[in-house]
Motif scaffolding. Structure first.
Motif, PDB file in Angstrom:
ATOM      1  N   GLY A 224     -14.116   7.131   0.386  1.00  0.00           N
ATOM      2  CA  GLY A 224     -14.367   5.711  -0.008  1.00  0.00           C
ATOM      3  C   GLY A 224     -14.299   5.692  -1.681  1.00  0.00           C
ATOM      4  N   LYS A 225     -14.452   7.030  -2.497  1.00  0.00           N
ATOM      5  CA  LYS A 225     -14.481   6.482  -4.076  1.00  0.00           C
ATOM      6  C   LYS A 225     -12.755   7.276  -4.195  1.00  0.00           C
ATOM      7  CE  LYS A 225     -18.216   9.953  -4.719  1.00  0.00           C
ATOM      8  NZ  LYS A 225     -18.813  11.229  -4.693  1.00  0.00           N
ATOM      9  N   GLN A 226     -11.549   6.815  -3.453  1.00  0.00           N
ATOM     10  CA  GLN A 226     -10.649   6.495  -3.510  1.00  0.00           C
ATOM     11  C   GLN A 226      -9.902   5.398  -2.968  1.00  0.00           C
ATOM     12  OE1 GLN A 226      -8.406  10.064  -1.522  1.00  0.00           O
ATOM     13  NE2 GLN A 226     -10.285  11.585  -1.504  1.00  0.00           N
ATOM     14  N   GLY A 227     -11.394   4.308  -2.280  1.00  0.00           N
ATOM     15  CA  GLY A 227     -10.235   3.514  -2.391  1.00  0.00           C
ATOM     16  C   GLY A 227     -10.279   2.934  -0.431  1.00  0.00           C
ATOM     17  N   TRP A 228     -10.234   4.060   0.229  1.00  0.00           N
ATOM     18  CA  TRP A 228     -10.693   3.732   1.198  1.00  0.00           C
ATOM     19  C   TRP A 228     -11.107   3.433   2.110  1.00  0.00           C
ATOM     20  CZ3 TRP A 228      -5.375   4.530   3.534  1.00  0.00           C
ATOM     21  CH2 TRP A 228      -4.105   4.988   2.993  1.00  0.00           C
ATOM     22  N   ARG A 229     -11.186   2.125   2.504  1.00  0.00           N
ATOM     23  CA  ARG A 229     -11.939   2.090   3.828  1.00  0.00           C
ATOM     24  C   ARG A 229     -11.954   2.194   5.437  1.00  0.00           C
ATOM     25  NH1 ARG A 229     -14.553  -2.856   1.111  1.00  0.00           N
ATOM     26  NH2 ARG A 229     -14.218  -2.828  -0.099  1.00  0.00           N
TER      27      ARG A 229
ATOM     28  N   LYS B  65      -6.952   1.156   3.070  1.00  0.00           N
ATOM     29  CA  LYS B  65      -6.697   0.873   1.079  1.00  0.00           C
ATOM     30  C   LYS B  65      -5.276  -0.365   1.076  1.00  0.00           C
ATOM     31  CE  LYS B  65      -6.132   3.712  -2.874  1.00  0.00           C
ATOM     32  NZ  LYS B  65      -5.890   5.357  -2.253  1.00  0.00           N
ATOM     33  N   PRO B  66      -5.431  -1.097   0.298  1.00  0.00           N
ATOM     34  CA  PRO B  66      -4.853  -2.145  -0.607  1.00  0.00           C
ATOM     35  C   PRO B  66      -3.301  -1.468  -1.114  1.00  0.00           C
ATOM     36  CG  PRO B  66      -7.119  -3.749  -0.566  1.00  0.00           C
ATOM     37  CD  PRO B  66      -7.706  -1.522  -0.483  1.00  0.00           C
ATOM     38  N   LYS B  67      -2.842  -1.760  -0.740  1.00  0.00           N
ATOM     39  CA  LYS B  67      -1.771  -1.155  -2.102  1.00  0.00           C
ATOM     40  C   LYS B  67      -1.866  -1.636  -3.410  1.00  0.00           C
ATOM     41  CE  LYS B  67       1.727  -0.266   1.684  1.00  0.00           C
ATOM     42  NZ  LYS B  67       3.078  -0.081   2.010  1.00  0.00           N
ATOM     43  N   GLY B  68      -1.802  -1.049  -4.027  1.00  0.00           N
ATOM     44  CA  GLY B  68      -1.628  -1.162  -5.519  1.00  0.00           C
ATOM     45  C   GLY B  68      -3.544  -0.633  -6.269  1.00  0.00           C
ATOM     46  N   SER B  69      -3.956  -1.665  -6.560  1.00  0.00           N
ATOM     47  CA  SER B  69      -5.434  -1.533  -6.989  1.00  0.00           C
ATOM     48  C   SER B  69      -6.149  -1.720  -5.929  1.00  0.00           C
ATOM     49  CB  SER B  69      -6.075  -2.591  -8.463  1.00  0.00           C
ATOM     50  OG  SER B  69      -6.084  -3.819  -7.689  1.00  0.00           O
ATOM     51  N   SER B  70      -7.736  -1.050  -5.744  1.00  0.00           N
ATOM     52  CA  SER B  70      -8.396  -0.800  -4.878  1.00  0.00           C
ATOM     53  C   SER B  70      -9.801  -0.298  -5.432  1.00  0.00           C
ATOM     54  CB  SER B  70      -7.860  -0.360  -3.850  1.00  0.00           C
ATOM     55  OG  SER B  70      -7.877   1.460  -3.810  1.00  0.00           O
TER      56      SER B  70
ATOM     57  N   ASN C  46      -0.934  -8.781  -0.090  1.00  0.00           N
ATOM     58  CA  ASN C  46      -1.825  -8.458   0.991  1.00  0.00           C
ATOM     59  C   ASN C  46      -1.809  -7.432   1.443  1.00  0.00           C
ATOM     60  OD1 ASN C  46      -3.486 -10.825  -0.035  1.00  0.00           O
ATOM     61  ND2 ASN C  46      -2.801 -11.869   1.413  1.00  0.00           N
ATOM     62  N   ALA C  47      -1.101  -6.908   1.273  1.00  0.00           N
ATOM     63  CA  ALA C  47      -0.284  -5.583   2.145  1.00  0.00           C
ATOM     64  C   ALA C  47      -1.635  -3.924   1.728  1.00  0.00           C
ATOM     65  CB  ALA C  47       1.216  -4.970   0.929  1.00  0.00           C
ATOM     66  N   VAL C  48      -1.434  -3.572   2.565  1.00  0.00           N
ATOM     67  CA  VAL C  48      -2.498  -2.002   3.584  1.00  0.00           C
ATOM     68  C   VAL C  48      -1.643  -1.421   3.874  1.00  0.00           C
ATOM     69  CG1 VAL C  48      -4.734  -1.584   4.461  1.00  0.00           C
ATOM     70  CG2 VAL C  48      -4.425  -4.277   3.805  1.00  0.00           C
TER      71      VAL C  48
END
Length: 146
Positions: A42-47, A75-80, A12-14
């Motif tokens: 957001g397209k890069q996974g940043w919330r 942004k969650p580490k790994g895939s987002s 769950n690392a962010v």
């Protein structure tokens, strides 16, 4: 047991970052620009974790000319998953707490379309008044996965 907790915590690392938006005036006059930038991130996974899109009458760009609008992102580490943003303007300015049923109804409609609230300020600020800000609605930043 400790290993499991560590694995769960790692899963769950962010990552966090603060984006300085190049907006030196009240955010309401630059919502399209803010929205474009948030959608880009957001397209890069940043919330968005925190952003203040509220006009504070005590704030003056003249008194703080070099302070850009900060946005806390995560942004969650790994895939987002990429997300998109939308700004909804609620048609009431004064005392948001008097309009919570209307707000919840509208948010329910938007929720049915997959939109979640990313940011809204429901606090009544005594220095706000419809006389001083007659055309500024309650701004709600919405987010959904793309």
């Amino acid at each position: 047991m400790v290993v499991t907790a560590t694995v769960v915590a790692a899963a769950n690392a962010v990552d966090h970052r603060i984006e300085q938006m190049p907006i030196l005036e009240h955010p309401e006059s630059h919502l399209a620009e803010v929205l474009d930038r948030l959608n880009e991130m957001g397209k890069q996974g940043w919330r968005v974790a925190s952003i203040d899109l509220t006009h504070h009458p005590s704030y003056s760009p003249a008194s703080q000319p070099a302070i850009p609008l900060p946005v806390l992102l995560e942004k969650p580490k790994g895939s987002s998953h990429p997300v998109e943003y939308r700004i909804e303007r609620m048609p009431f300015q004064e005392y948001p707490e008097r309009h919570l049923t209307e707000l919840l109804d509208r948010l329910g409609e938007l929720g049915d379309q997959g939109w979640c609230v990313a940011s809204v300020d429901l606090t009544h600020h005594p220095s706000y008044s419809p006389a001083s800000q007659p055309a500024i609605p309650l701004i709600v930043l919405l987010e959904r996965e793309v």
